[in-house]
Each structure stands twice: as structure tokens, then as C-alpha cells.
Design a protein around this motif. Structure first.
Motif, PDB file in Angstrom:
ATOM      1  N   LEU A  67     -23.109 -44.165 -66.573  1.00 15.18           N
ATOM      2  CA  LEU A  67     -22.307 -45.314 -65.256  1.00 15.18           C
ATOM      3  C   LEU A  67     -22.857 -44.489 -64.263  1.00 15.18           C
ATOM      4  O   LEU A  67     -23.515 -45.430 -63.618  1.00 15.18           O
ATOM      5  CB  LEU A  67     -20.789 -45.463 -65.373  1.00 15.18           C
ATOM      6  CG  LEU A  67     -20.104 -45.748 -64.577  1.00 15.18           C
ATOM      7  CD1 LEU A  67     -20.848 -47.592 -64.860  1.00 15.18           C
ATOM      8  CD2 LEU A  67     -18.574 -45.679 -64.320  1.00 15.18           C
ATOM      9  N   HIS A  68     -22.940 -42.839 -63.756  1.00 13.55           N
ATOM     10  CA  HIS A  68     -23.150 -42.758 -62.714  1.00 13.55           C
ATOM     11  C   HIS A  68     -24.398 -42.797 -62.448  1.00 13.55           C
ATOM     12  O   HIS A  68     -25.051 -42.881 -61.343  1.00 13.55           O
ATOM     13  CB  HIS A  68     -22.386 -41.327 -62.613  1.00 13.55           C
ATOM     14  CG  HIS A  68     -21.171 -41.138 -62.693  1.00 13.55           C
ATOM     15  ND1 HIS A  68     -20.951 -42.296 -62.196  1.00 13.55           N
ATOM     16  CD2 HIS A  68     -20.016 -40.255 -62.725  1.00 13.55           C
ATOM     17  CE1 HIS A  68     -19.041 -41.585 -61.867  1.00 13.55           C
ATOM     18  NE2 HIS A  68     -18.823 -40.490 -62.425  1.00 13.55           N
ATOM     19  N   ASP A  95     -19.059 -36.096 -70.203  1.00 10.25           N
ATOM     20  CA  ASP A  95     -18.684 -37.526 -71.993  1.00 10.25           C
ATOM     21  C   ASP A  95     -20.089 -38.033 -71.287  1.00 10.25           C
ATOM     22  O   ASP A  95     -19.997 -38.660 -70.025  1.00 10.25           O
ATOM     23  CB  ASP A  95     -17.795 -38.356 -72.298  1.00 10.25           C
ATOM     24  CG  ASP A  95     -17.731 -39.916 -71.455  1.00 10.25           C
ATOM     25  OD1 ASP A  95     -17.443 -40.908 -72.528  1.00 10.25           O
ATOM     26  OD2 ASP A  95     -17.694 -40.571 -70.647  1.00 10.25           O
ATOM     27  N   TYR A 106     -21.052 -41.435 -71.466  1.00 14.72           N
ATOM     28  CA  TYR A 106     -20.703 -43.170 -70.586  1.00 14.72           C
ATOM     29  C   TYR A 106     -20.676 -42.665 -69.417  1.00 14.72           C
ATOM     30  O   TYR A 106     -21.053 -43.360 -68.684  1.00 14.72           O
ATOM     31  CB  TYR A 106     -19.489 -43.761 -71.546  1.00 14.72           C
ATOM     32  CG  TYR A 106     -19.825 -43.984 -72.606  1.00 14.72           C
ATOM     33  CD1 TYR A 106     -20.505 -45.224 -73.122  1.00 14.72           C
ATOM     34  CD2 TYR A 106     -19.168 -43.296 -74.139  1.00 14.72           C
ATOM     35  CE1 TYR A 106     -20.850 -45.591 -74.233  1.00 14.72           C
ATOM     36  CE2 TYR A 106     -19.164 -44.132 -75.604  1.00 14.72           C
ATOM     37  CZ  TYR A 106     -19.831 -45.398 -75.370  1.00 14.72           C
ATOM     38  OH  TYR A 106     -20.415 -45.590 -76.578  1.00 14.72           O
ATOM     39  N   THR A 107     -19.691 -41.630 -68.943  1.00 13.53           N
ATOM     40  CA  THR A 107     -18.958 -41.446 -68.251  1.00 13.53           C
ATOM     41  C   THR A 107     -20.605 -41.147 -67.098  1.00 13.53           C
ATOM     42  O   THR A 107     -21.139 -41.758 -65.934  1.00 13.53           O
ATOM     43  CB  THR A 107     -18.509 -40.583 -67.302  1.00 13.53           C
ATOM     44  OG1 THR A 107     -17.262 -40.453 -68.113  1.00 13.53           O
ATOM     45  CG2 THR A 107     -18.390 -40.318 -66.100  1.00 13.53           C
ATOM     46  N   PHE A 144     -15.339 -48.557 -68.495  1.00 13.62           N
ATOM     47  CA  PHE A 144     -16.779 -47.923 -69.121  1.00 13.62           C
ATOM     48  C   PHE A 144     -15.858 -45.696 -69.992  1.00 13.62           C
ATOM     49  O   PHE A 144     -16.433 -45.549 -70.281  1.00 13.62           O
ATOM     50  CB  PHE A 144     -17.388 -47.886 -67.688  1.00 13.62           C
ATOM     51  CG  PHE A 144     -19.221 -47.511 -68.852  1.00 13.62           C
ATOM     52  CD1 PHE A 144     -19.415 -48.316 -69.659  1.00 13.62           C
ATOM     53  CD2 PHE A 144     -19.910 -47.195 -68.523  1.00 13.62           C
ATOM     54  CE1 PHE A 144     -20.611 -47.942 -70.412  1.00 13.62           C
ATOM     55  CE2 PHE A 144     -21.376 -46.975 -69.027  1.00 13.62           C
ATOM     56  CZ  PHE A 144     -21.483 -47.283 -70.226  1.00 13.62           C
ATOM     57  N   THR A 145     -15.972 -45.407 -67.899  1.00 13.45           N
ATOM     58  CA  THR A 145     -15.239 -43.729 -68.146  1.00 13.45           C
ATOM     59  C   THR A 145     -14.984 -43.825 -69.444  1.00 13.45           C
ATOM     60  O   THR A 145     -14.853 -42.029 -70.034  1.00 13.45           O
ATOM     61  CB  THR A 145     -14.706 -43.965 -66.688  1.00 13.45           C
ATOM     62  OG1 THR A 145     -15.690 -43.791 -66.168  1.00 13.45           O
ATOM     63  CG2 THR A 145     -14.219 -42.329 -66.714  1.00 13.45           C
ATOM     64  N   GLY A 165     -16.108 -50.149 -64.521  1.00 12.63           N
ATOM     65  CA  GLY A 165     -16.106 -48.932 -64.671  1.00 12.63           C
ATOM     66  C   GLY A 165     -15.391 -47.698 -65.090  1.00 12.63           C
ATOM     67  O   GLY A 165     -15.360 -46.636 -65.378  1.00 12.63           O
ATOM     68  N   LEU A 173     -14.511 -39.993 -61.353  1.00 18.28           N
ATOM     69  CA  LEU A 173     -14.877 -41.282 -60.561  1.00 18.28           C
ATOM     70  C   LEU A 173     -15.799 -41.718 -59.953  1.00 18.28           C
ATOM     71  O   LEU A 173     -16.455 -42.899 -59.459  1.00 18.28           O
ATOM     72  CB  LEU A 173     -13.542 -42.315 -60.664  1.00 18.28           C
ATOM     73  CG  LEU A 173     -12.270 -43.292 -61.515  1.00 18.28           C
ATOM     74  CD1 LEU A 173     -12.888 -42.979 -63.136  1.00 18.28           C
ATOM     75  CD2 LEU A 173     -11.176 -43.373 -61.365  1.00 18.28           C
ATOM     76  N   ARG A 228     -25.200 -45.777 -61.691  1.00 19.37           N
ATOM     77  CA  ARG A 228     -25.343 -45.832 -60.422  1.00 19.37           C
ATOM     78  C   ARG A 228     -26.058 -45.663 -59.312  1.00 19.37           C
ATOM     79  O   ARG A 228     -26.364 -46.499 -58.057  1.00 19.37           O
ATOM     80  CB  ARG A 228     -23.731 -45.631 -59.494  1.00 19.37           C
ATOM     81  CG  ARG A 228     -22.119 -46.717 -61.039  1.00 19.37           C
ATOM     82  CD  ARG A 228     -21.512 -46.182 -59.760  1.00 19.37           C
ATOM     83  NE  ARG A 228     -21.025 -46.766 -59.011  1.00 19.37           N
ATOM     84  CZ  ARG A 228     -20.185 -46.054 -57.366  1.00 19.37           C
ATOM     85  NH1 ARG A 228     -19.962 -44.955 -58.118  1.00 19.37           N
ATOM     86  NH2 ARG A 228     -19.913 -47.135 -56.939  1.00 19.37           N
ATOM     87  N   LEU A 274     -15.979 -44.519 -57.257  1.00 14.72           N
ATOM     88  CA  LEU A 274     -16.204 -45.141 -58.348  1.00 14.72           C
ATOM     89  C   LEU A 274     -14.999 -46.391 -56.969  1.00 14.72           C
ATOM     90  O   LEU A 274     -14.824 -47.349 -56.957  1.00 14.72           O
ATOM     91  CB  LEU A 274     -16.250 -45.836 -59.122  1.00 14.72           C
ATOM     92  CG  LEU A 274     -16.012 -46.709 -59.646  1.00 14.72           C
ATOM     93  CD1 LEU A 274     -17.054 -47.829 -59.889  1.00 14.72           C
ATOM     94  CD2 LEU A 274     -15.895 -46.692 -61.185  1.00 14.72           C
TER      95      LEU A 274
END
Lengths: 190, 190
Positions: B154-155, B148, B150-151, A107-108, A104, A35, B158, A38
Motif C-alpha cells: 500500500l505504501h 506485513d 500488504y501494508t 487493506f492494512t 486504506g 498508517l 502511495r 494515510l
DNA sequence: GTTAGCATGTAAGGAGTTACATGATTTT
DNA sequence: AAAATCATGTAACTCCTTACATGCTAAC
């Protein structure tokens, strides 16, 4: 009062247990890692929740057996009910209490989600951000002239950040849409 | 256990009462307007806190007198102790529980803050964001390859947002610095 | 006259944190 | 032998929200 439990935790826990059975300590480590700041969960919330899920039949505790020389640990695995609950959570694009975190975590877990669900989540999120941006613009309007410059600058900056976030979502949505096209599902981002 | 109360609320309440004495309802309206979705406070938190502040001597209740035909309302005004507490909160650049919100409220009050304090807050915030970005990069590194997509995405996103936020802060710090220069204090942003 | 907004509060409860308690195992 | 890390848990507490309770005043 409608008792609507936290969702973020449930989502995170169920989502990760779906990947593989795990005990609490391990689960926490993974969440911490994946995470990426997050959202962090403490044992004080994780362990009780795992228990509650066990009582609710969402997970099974896989033997308190010491597993060959190791000290006893409680390995949890999803039940069918748990899997169903996860699917429900995953496909729910609702407003959500803490939208940023919730999205978040959501999405993960996209890797294990159907395209249709991903689309729903993405456009739901986009919609809510657009609303926020709207409200911010209105607030900026009300403040104009009669507001202190720092406050104004803060809101201006936040509006910009929101705008960028929305653009990001639009890009993702576009990509997903292309995935759905006759050209064939090419897979996840990048 | 060190009892460290919420700060965001205290800051917001004291900061706004410093501007002018007010009753709870009015205060809430202002906060709602000025904080622009950054943070909303319910009566359920505001009223009790005002009371507590009264007990603590940070504010005085200005007469329960019905004030000419109007129904009775409790107008709170800062005491000297309250003003001191506000200054302490304002000049405290500490980590803070909920950094984003806390910084936002802080920033909103910059108009009534000395340059030196503003600098401290800004660079404190910058430092913490830089740490976060660092941690995120490390997380990205650990995830690389074996994570993965998507993760990862996302990061990545961010991290970009964090980067921008830091740049924004750098701009602000630069502007403040120019304010301090011989050219003379030209005033707030824009 | 009734709706909308002003105005203050309380009770119950949700969500999670911190700090404590406990003990095994691995590493130094 | 000590320190770190694995592993599970509980109790107390914080902070806030929701929903309820109450009643006044202004506008329509």
C-alpha cells in the motif's frame, strides 16, 4: 436516522487490538507508524472511543493494576464480541463514508483476512473508483470547450490518477486470483 | 485558539461569486459541476455561509425583489471587501487543513490569478507533497522487513502516486515559467 | 393534477481536532 | 534540575451532513 459510526477508527482500533492487547498511547503510536500519513488519530478521539468500546463490550480493560513499578495504564484487549465486530467490519465491502481512508485501513489489515473477503473488498473498491472515473469523464465532457483550461487540466490529471489506481487494483485482484488457483495459495503480494 | 475557518468553502464561494453574482442554488450547481467530485457542498453548509459572509460584509444580497414574476431569490455579489478577502485567500500558499481539496479548488481558480501567485501556490503544494513523500519513505524504511506485505505494498503504491503528482506539478511549474519568459505569456496549459 | 426541479432555510447530530489539565518516569 | 516522553483524559469548538420544513413553478 441510521447512526452509522465512523468505521475507520473502529476498524483501525479493533484491527490492531486483534494483533495484541495494548494501551491507548501505544495504540496511537502504532497507528501513526503503520498508517503512514494515510490517517492520523488524536488522543481526543482514541481514548473516548476505547471507553465507548469498553462499555459496548467490544474490549476489556485488562486491570488498572500498576504492573510492577510502572505507572497505571489501561491495557485493552478484544473480547469475543469485539472479534466478531471486527470480522463484520472487515468483510463489509460497503460504499463507506470516506472511501479512500477506509479502504486504506482495510487493506492494512488484509494479512488477517480470508481470500474471499479480500476479493470482495478489492472489487468493491474497484467498482466505486470506476464509477468515480465515469463521473469525472462526464464532467470533463460537460466542461469541454466551455471550461477554463486549468480546471480541465486538473480533471484530466485526476482521471489519469484514478485510472492508475484502478490498474493497481486490477493487478492485486489478479494476484489474489492466482492465489486461489490450483497452483496453491502462494501468499501475499511480492 | 486561532479561529481559522475552513477556507475551501470560502475560496470556492468567493471565487465563483467573483465570476458573476449568483444565488445559492445556482452556486451549488456550478460547484457540483466544476469541482467534479473533488468536493461537494451541501445546502446546509452553503446557505449559512453565504449569510455569514453577508454579515461579515464580504458579499451583498442583491435585493430580495421577486425579479419579474419569478419567485424571490437572493442574489449575492462580491463587495470590495469580499474581493480583497478572495485575493488574500488566493495568494495564500499556506499548509492548509485539507491540502488536497484546498489545492484543487485553488487550481480551479487559476484563470483569475496572477502568475506570481500561481507559482507560489504550485511550489508550495510541491513542497508539501515532497515532505509527505519523504515521510512515507521513512515509514517504508521503518516497516521494512518487520512489516506485513500488504501494508508495504500500500505504501509503495502511495509513494508512486505521490511521485507522479509531484512530476505533474513540476510540469505545470515549468510551463508557467516559460509563460514568464521573454517569449511572452502564451497562456494556460495546453 | 402530479411529479420534477427551483429555491431557501433550520435543527440535530456525528466525527474529530485543539488546547488544556495532570502527573509519573526517564534521560540529559 | 530540566526536558522529553510516557500516559490518560476532558471541554469547547469547528465543520459539515442529514433530514426536515416549506412553497413556488414548469412540464407531462
Amino acid at each position: 436516522m441510521e447512526t452509522r459510526r465512523s468505521r475507520v477508527l473502529d476498524l483501525a482500533v479493533l484491527g490492531h487490538l486483534a494483533e495484541a492487547p495494548m494501551h491507548g498511547y501505544e495504540l496511537r503510536k502504532r497507528l501513526d507508524r503503520e498508517l503512514g500519513l494515510l490517517r492520523a488519530f488524536s488522543y481526543g478521539s482514541l481514548y473516548p472511543r476505547l471507553r465507548a468500546m469498553r462499555c459496548g463490550g467490544l474490549v476489556e480493560a485488562d486491570g488498572d493494576r500498576p504492573a510492577a513499578g510502572r505507572r497505571p495504564r489501561i491495557v485493552y484487549r478484544l473480547t469475543d464480541d469485539g472479534r466478531a465486530a471486527l470480522l463484520r467490519l472487515l468483510s463489509d465491502s460497503a460504499p463507506a463514508e470516506s472511501d479512500d481512508e477506509c479502504f486504506g485501513v482495510h487493506f492494512t489489515l488484509f494479512g488477517r483476512t480470508r481470500l474471499e473477503v479480500r476479493m470482495r473488498i478489492l472489487s468493491g473498491r474497484r467498482h466505486r473508483l470506476a464509477q468515480r472515473l465515469d463521473a469525472l469523464h462526464q464532467a470533463l465532457g460537460r466542461l469541454d470547450g466551455r471550461g477554463d483550461p486549468y480546471t480541465h487540466e486538473l480533471h484530466r490529471h485526476r482521471a489519469e490518477a484514478l485510472r492508475r489506481e484502478i490498474d493497481w487494483l486490477d493487478g492485486l485482484i489478479e494476484r489474489e486470483r492466482r492465489c486461489a488457483e490450483p497452483g496453491g495459495p502462494a501468499g501475499p503480494p511480492r
